[in-house]
Design an enzyme around this catalytic site. Structure first.
Site, short mmCIF file in Angstrom:
data_model
loop_
_atom_site.label_atom_id
_atom_site.label_comp_id
_atom_site.label_asym_id
_atom_site.label_seq_id
_atom_site.Cartn_x
_atom_site.Cartn_y
_atom_site.Cartn_z
N TYR A 50 6.60 -11.40 -0.09
CA TYR A 50 5.98 -10.09 0.10
C TYR A 50 4.74 -9.89 -0.77
CZ TYR A 50 9.67 -8.32 3.16
OH TYR A 50 10.51 -8.10 4.22
N HIS A 116 12.94 -8.22 9.48
CA HIS A 116 11.51 -8.53 9.31
C HIS A 116 11.12 -9.50 10.42
CE1 HIS A 116 7.72 -9.99 7.65
NE2 HIS A 116 8.14 -11.18 8.04
#
Ligand code: CMP
Length: 139
Positions: A50, A116
């Site tokens: 991330y 995700h």
């Protein structure tokens, strides 16, 4: 065009025993799960994954949520898999997600949003390579 995309079933979903329910929606949408592993993300892995959000106010909370419980990392294959999976996931914010999507059905909040999926073919390649070697994607 047949493509591959990268998926993570997040801790909020694994904690609630929803792996099979999420996979049913993925397969129901015509995507094949060609690689899959249940793992514990390390803090370093979550931070690197991330990295693009490192300056955002939610970054630290996101990283702690992602390492709190197991995740399921997946390689999905199918026609236009990147865009198709984004449709199946629904909007990042579950309050904006369409009926029939994974996030509409299961997400708890914008942070704990169950799944995700890669946002481009290029990122799919990068993300798959972070978690899978070729022999771990049997097809
Ligand atoms: P994901 O698709 O995994 O990419 C980044 C993640 O950050 C996103 O899903 C959300 O789970 C999380 N997140 C938390 N807060 C926000 C926010 N305000 N906007 C976008 N993403 C957020």
């Amino acid at each position: 065009m047949t493509e591959r995309t990268f998926s993570i079933i997040k801790p909020d979903a694994t904690r609630r025993n929803l792996t099979g329910a999420v996979n049913a929606l993925i397969e129901g949408a015509g995507l094949r799960i060609v690689g899959q592993r249940r793992i514990r993300l390390t803090e370093d892995q979550a931070k690197k994954f991330y990295e693009v959000h490192a300056a955002r106010p939610f970054y630290n909370e996101l990283v702690s949520q992602m390492i709190a419980e197991p995740v399921v990392v997946q390689v999905l294959e199918g026609d236009n898999a990147v865009a198709r999976y984004r449709e199946v996931m629904g909007a990042t914010n579950p309050q904006e997600a369409a009926e029939g999507t994974i996030r509409k059905a299961f997400a708890l909040s914008i942070g704990e949003n169950s799944v995700h999926g890669s946002d481009s073919i290029e990122n799919a390649g990068i993300e798959i390579a972070q978690f899978f070697t070729a022999d771990q994607i049997p097809g």
